[in-house]
Design an enzyme around this catalytic site. Structure first.
Site, PDB file in Angstrom:
ATOM      1  N   ASP A  92      22.104  49.153 -13.423  1.00 61.97           N
ATOM      2  CA  ASP A  92      22.940  47.960 -13.577  1.00 61.97           C
ATOM      3  C   ASP A  92      24.044  47.858 -12.532  1.00 61.97           C
ATOM      4  O   ASP A  92      24.442  48.854 -11.916  1.00 61.97           O
ATOM      5  CB  ASP A  92      23.608  47.975 -14.961  1.00 61.97           C
ATOM      6  CG  ASP A  92      22.663  47.559 -16.065  1.00 61.97           C
ATOM      7  OD1 ASP A  92      21.445  47.466 -15.805  1.00 61.97           O
ATOM      8  OD2 ASP A  92      23.139  47.348 -17.198  1.00 61.97           O
ATOM      9  N   HIS A 237      23.500  53.322 -13.657  1.00 65.24           N
ATOM     10  CA  HIS A 237      24.218  52.361 -12.810  1.00 65.24           C
ATOM     11  C   HIS A 237      24.107  52.742 -11.343  1.00 65.24           C
ATOM     12  O   HIS A 237      24.120  53.922 -11.001  1.00 65.24           O
ATOM     13  CB  HIS A 237      25.694  52.285 -13.213  1.00 65.24           C
ATOM     14  CG  HIS A 237      25.915  51.786 -14.609  1.00 65.24           C
ATOM     15  ND1 HIS A 237      25.779  52.603 -15.712  1.00 65.24           N
ATOM     16  CD2 HIS A 237      26.236  50.555 -15.075  1.00 65.24           C
ATOM     17  CE1 HIS A 237      26.018  51.882 -16.814  1.00 65.24           C
ATOM     18  NE2 HIS A 237      26.290  50.644 -16.459  1.00 65.24           N
TER      19      HIS A 237
END
Length: 272
Positions: A92, A237
């Protein structure tokens, strides 16, 4: 104003309440069914290309002849369900030129596809990374423009966040995204409705690596290895802070998952 940590924890709680319903059904067509999680180092196998690692869960078929319609869901999809020990890796908040290329390099080394949920304001300045993701078979998803808490926005603002990011993705990759993810895992009815209107399915996650807290590379690796199981969707991430630990952790746990017999791949949309 919620902090990122508080908002994420609040959103994760909301997602957890829907955990039993949010399942994406798919099959790999490879390997026996199993449920034993990966734990610890496994014996190394030759790192040759494996066709199944390059295949999405149900393969890429020809375009649908009929117009494709996206159902409006009441909760996000949380995991995949199918034959074999299948897992999905998601990243992400990117792309970030400091960390995303290293993650792409590691995935390429092991012939693995993943999903990248990108933020429009990050993607607008790194379209070459989005193009690389698409060219290498990864799924590029929509993670809004500026990573806001969608539950505090109006419908018009939610649509703007999603539409602007889809525009950037289409410009870089040649097609609009089919998946989206709400920042902090905070979903509401308007978000599901607007996402469906824009042709996207909502995907959350099963296993949070908590890499955004920078707990240490070893901690991230252990969390993935201990939580690995068929159908798991892993959240990591590639932007939003110092992601050095995330990059290093992927280099360690990805070969362990593969050596343990997991098929790390990406899902395919099912249309109504």
């Amino acid at each position: 104003m919620l902090t990122r940590r508080a908002a994420l924890l609040a959103g994760a709680g909301a997602v957890g309440a829907a955990a039993t319903a949010g399942v994406l059904t798919a099959v790999t067509g490879h390997g026996p069914a199993g449920s034993t999680p990966a734990a610890g180092a496994q014996a190394r196998r030759p790192r040759s290309a494996s066709a199944y690692r390059l295949q999405p869960l149900t393969g890429y078929g020809p375009p649908h002849a009929a117009p494709r319609r996206t159902l409006v869901r009441r909760e996000p999809l949380l995991r995949v369900s199918g034959r074999g020990r299948t897992m999905v890796l998601t990243f992400d908040d990117g792309p970030d030129p400091r960390y995303t290329p290293d993650i792409l390099d590691t995935l390429a080394e092991y012939d693995v596809r993943a999903m990248f949920f990108v933020c429009g304001e990050m993607a607008a300045g790194s379209k070459e990374l989005l193009a690389r993701m698409a060219d290498e078979g990864h799924v590029v998803g929509n993670h809004t423009w500026s990573h806001p808490l969608l539950t505090r926005l109006t419908r018009r603002q939610i649509r703007s966040q999603l539409e602007r990011t889809s525009d950037v993705i289409e410009d870089a990759c040649g097609e609009r995204p089919e998946w989206f993810r709400a920042p902090y895992g905070a979903w509401n009815r308007a978000t599901f409705q607007i996402g469906a209107e824009l042709g996207m399915e909502p995907l959350a996650w099963t296993l949070d690596t908590l890499d955004w807290t920078t707990p240490g590379t070893r901690s991230i690796v252990q969390r993935v290895e201990n939580g690995a199981a068929p159908g798991v969707v892993v959240l990591s991430h590639d932007a939003g802070g110092d992601r050095t630990q995330s990059v290093r952790a992927l280099r360690r746990y990805l070969p362990e998952l593969l050596d343990s017999g997991y098929h790390v791949t990406v899902p395919r949309r099912d249309y109504a």
